[in-house]
Scaffold this active site. Structure first.
Site, PDB file in Angstrom:
ATOM      1  N   ASP A   1      53.913  39.778  48.263  1.00  0.00           N
ATOM      2  CA  ASP A   1      53.231  41.161  48.052  1.00  0.00           C
ATOM      3  C   ASP A   1      54.307  42.360  48.204  1.00  0.00           C
ATOM      4  OD1 ASP A   1      51.780  43.645  48.334  1.00  0.00           O
ATOM      5  OD2 ASP A   1      50.049  42.081  48.634  1.00  0.00           O
TER       6      ASP A   1
ATOM      7  N   ARG B   1      53.525  45.629  47.546  1.00  0.00           N
ATOM      8  CA  ARG B   1      52.802  46.907  47.225  1.00  0.00           C
ATOM      9  C   ARG B   1      53.132  48.113  48.092  1.00  0.00           C
ATOM     10  NH1 ARG B   1      46.751  44.903  46.583  1.00  0.00           N
ATOM     11  NH2 ARG B   1      47.553  43.006  47.743  1.00  0.00           N
TER      12      ARG B   1
HETATM   13  N1  LIG Z   1      51.283  38.193  42.124  1.00  0.00           N
HETATM   14  C1  LIG Z   1      49.993  38.000  42.106  1.00  0.00           C
HETATM   15  N2  LIG Z   1      49.193  39.117  42.038  1.00  0.00           N
HETATM   16  C2  LIG Z   1      47.756  38.703  41.887  1.00  0.00           C
HETATM   17  C3  LIG Z   1      47.093  37.657  42.072  1.00  0.00           C
HETATM   18  N3  LIG Z   1      45.920  37.864  42.027  1.00  0.00           N
HETATM   19  C4  LIG Z   1      45.694  39.064  41.794  1.00  0.00           C
HETATM   20  N4  LIG Z   1      46.916  39.699  41.901  1.00  0.00           N
HETATM   21  C5  LIG Z   1      47.085  41.079  42.204  1.00  0.00           C
HETATM   22  O1  LIG Z   1      46.521  41.598  43.308  1.00  0.00           O
HETATM   23  C6  LIG Z   1      46.201  43.038  43.297  1.00  0.00           C
HETATM   24  C7  LIG Z   1      44.686  42.996  43.827  1.00  0.00           C
HETATM   25  O2  LIG Z   1      44.602  44.239  44.263  1.00  0.00           O
HETATM   26  P1  LIG Z   1      43.080  44.798  44.779  1.00  0.00           P
HETATM   27  O3  LIG Z   1      42.122  44.767  43.739  1.00  0.00           O
HETATM   28  O4  LIG Z   1      43.405  46.270  45.079  1.00  0.00           O
HETATM   29  O5  LIG Z   1      42.795  44.007  46.044  1.00  0.00           O
HETATM   30  P2  LIG Z   1      43.226  43.640  47.533  1.00  0.00           P
HETATM   31  O6  LIG Z   1      44.597  44.429  47.557  1.00  0.00           O
HETATM   32  O7  LIG Z   1      43.531  42.056  47.274  1.00  0.00           O
HETATM   33  O8  LIG Z   1      42.059  43.755  48.248  1.00  0.00           O
HETATM   34  P3  LIG Z   1      40.772  44.346  48.153  1.00  0.00           P
HETATM   35  O9  LIG Z   1      40.714  45.594  48.281  1.00  0.00           O
HETATM   36  O10 LIG Z   1      40.048  43.991  49.097  1.00  0.00           O
HETATM   37  O11 LIG Z   1      40.068  43.877  46.834  1.00  0.00           O
HETATM   38  C8  LIG Z   1      46.216  43.514  41.856  1.00  0.00           C
HETATM   39  O12 LIG Z   1      47.429  44.342  41.742  1.00  0.00           O
HETATM   40  C9  LIG Z   1      46.520  42.288  40.992  1.00  0.00           C
HETATM   41  O13 LIG Z   1      47.050  42.325  39.832  1.00  0.00           O
HETATM   42  C10 LIG Z   1      48.363  36.521  42.064  1.00  0.00           C
HETATM   43  O14 LIG Z   1      47.648  35.296  41.872  1.00  0.00           O
HETATM   44  N5  LIG Z   1      49.333  36.710  42.183  1.00  0.00           N
END
Ligand SMILES: Nc1nc2c(ncn2[C@@H]2O[C@H](COP(=O)(O)OP(=O)(O)OP(=O)(O)O)[C@@H](O)[C@H]2O)c(=O)[nH]1
Ligand SMILES: [Zn+2]
Length: 422
Positions: free
Chosen positions: A332, A334
């Site tokens: 991650d 972010r």
């Molecule tokens: N690198 C990568 N990114 C992913 C994958 N699956 C989802 N994402 C990314 O993960 C992020 C999910 O962000 P949110 O929807 O804010 O969710 P979260 O931070 O997991 O937490 P919640 O608030 O509980 O939904 C997004 O930027 C998606 O594009 C994956 O398999 N690999």
């Protein structure tokens, strides 16, 4: 296309890597000052280098398209925006949080009101641009229409119109980084931060190294959009409820409905909770960050999807985060530590309903001094079949859940997603 010959072509290149003290006429920036005049405007102009007081320029990643427009002769490099009638549709702030130099470090709290507070400097010829814009819209989403049809949401003529559309105030925020504050937030030395930003952008901004006197950087990264539902004043009133969802971009799901993750269903659920809270006299806030694929980008994300689905034994919850780390080197990027700035900019002190299971988001918000009363997980019935892998992996990694039964490694391995051939 406009004839490129009509566009002024600059004759020489002015290097920005060292100050030209004889010509320098840039206003000082005193980050965290409550008086915007003492704080000083952010001047990222390319029109008059003597006025500049930041590293980089306006519009985030779109500054590169601006360069293309200038290079191709469609944009006059000296164009100064005509800001007539562009002022915010509703005022936001100032809030006490704006004057703490360490609480807001990744956006300019005065970014929406520059036309008001710096009008004299603007008249004197300083090219001062808003980094925040505030407008209004009606939004229409099929899931919200469905919620109205199924009577989970009521038409009230104010927040939900008769045709089922939702009335929102929306805010666009470009990044403005106060480098000493960013370094402090990430618990690193400012010199390391500057060096890494310089080197990892291929030496794009030499001033990061040569101009320690410039403390503000306008990074070429994606922006933030905030959707406010209900009475904006309710956001900061202690006796009114507030619902918040902080969401990071997932174009595949958010826009195109891809079923490999829970992003769009959770985003829409967040909107529904926001509307219910606003209709009960409170307000709702959706914050949407352009941090695609956990800020690793969509190419990385799609590579990870392939790697997940091609691995021995298939796409399974126990290997979910590991596959991302194999491709990107980290799970991650972010940096949720910076995320609460926008909530603090809105003056939020307490979130009654936080629509997220992310422990990283939760911890960052609470550590920034905002209280969270209730966490709302995504309802089971909204999780697409192929996204069971994601949700099980997240819960095993410490995401918030109301279901306290722990999954062991074998059970996690058994939670499988679809194969690439299906
Ligand atoms: N690198 C990568 N990114 C992913 C994958 N699956 C989802 N994402 C990314 O993960 C992020 C999910 O962000 P949110 O929807 O804010 O969710 P979260 O931070 O997991 O937490 P919640 O608030 O509980 O939904 C997004 O930027 C998606 O594009 C994956 O398999 N690999
Ligand atoms: Zn997603």
């Amino acid at each position: 296309m406009e004839d490129s010959k009509t566009i002024t072509k600059p004759k020489h290149i002015v290097l920005t890597s060292h100050p030209n003290s004889s010509r320098c006429n840039s206003p000082a920036i005193n980050w965290g000052e409550s008086d915007p005049l003492k704080r000083g405007p952010i001047v990222g102009t390319l029109v008059n280098s003597a006025h500049r007081n930041v590293i980089g320029t306006h519009s985030g990643s779109y500054s590169v398209y601006r360069a293309l427009a200038v290079a191709s002769g469609t944009l006059e490099p000296n164009h100064r925006p005509d800001l007539t009638n562009t002022a915010p549709i509703v005022p936001i702030g100032p809030h006490p949080s704006w004057t703490d130099p360490n609480l807001i470090v990744s956006l300019d709290p005065f970014g929406a009101m520059v036309g008001e507070v710096y009008s004299d400097l603007y008249q004197q010829g300083y090219d001062i641009r808003p980094t925040i814009a505030i407008t209004k819209a009606h939004i229409n989403m099929p899931e919200l229409q469905d919620a109205v049809d199924k009577k989970r949401l009521a038409i009230d003529g104010k927040i939900i119109k008769n045709d089922g559309s939702l009335v929102v105030t929306k805010v666009a925020i470009d990044p403005v980084w106060y480098l000493p504050g960013i370094a402090q937030r990430l618990d690193i030395q400012e010199s390391y931060l500057r060096r890494a930003l310089f080197q990892q952008t291929g030496g794009m901004f030499p001033e990061l190294i040569t101009r320690p006197d410039l403390t503000v950087f306008l990074p070429p990264i994606g922006s933030i959009t905030v959707y406010l539902i209900g009475d904006v004043a309710a956001i900061t009133e202690p006796n009114r409820l507030l619902a918040v969802r902080v969401h990071d971009e997932c174009n595949g799901s958010d826009v195109f409905g891809s079923d490999i993750c829970t992003c769009r269903p959770y985003l829409v659920h967040g909107l529904e909770v926001c509307v219910q809270t606003a209709q009960a006299g409170g307000a709702g806030v959706i914050v949407y960050f352009r941090k695609e694929g956990r800020a690793l980008g969509e190419v990385t994300k799609f590579l990870v999807y392939n790697a997940r689905k091609r691995q021995q034994g298939g796409d399974s919850a126990n290997a979910y985060f590991n596959r991302t780390e194999c491709v990107a080197g980290v799970q991650d990027m972010r940096f949720q530590e910076l995320m609460p700035d926008v909530l603090n900019w809105l003056g939020i002190k307490r979130i009654d309903r936080f629509v997220s299971m992310s422990d990283m988001k939760y911890n960052a918000i609470v550590e920034s001094g905002i209280e969270i009363i209730q966490r709302i997980p995504i309802p089971e019935h909204l999780i697409p079949a192929d996204a069971q892998v994601e949700i099980a992996a997240k819960k095993a990694a410490g995401y918030y859940t109301e279901n306290t039964t722990e999954q062991d490694a074998i059970a996690l391995a058994e939670i499988q997603g679809r194969g690439l051939a299906d």
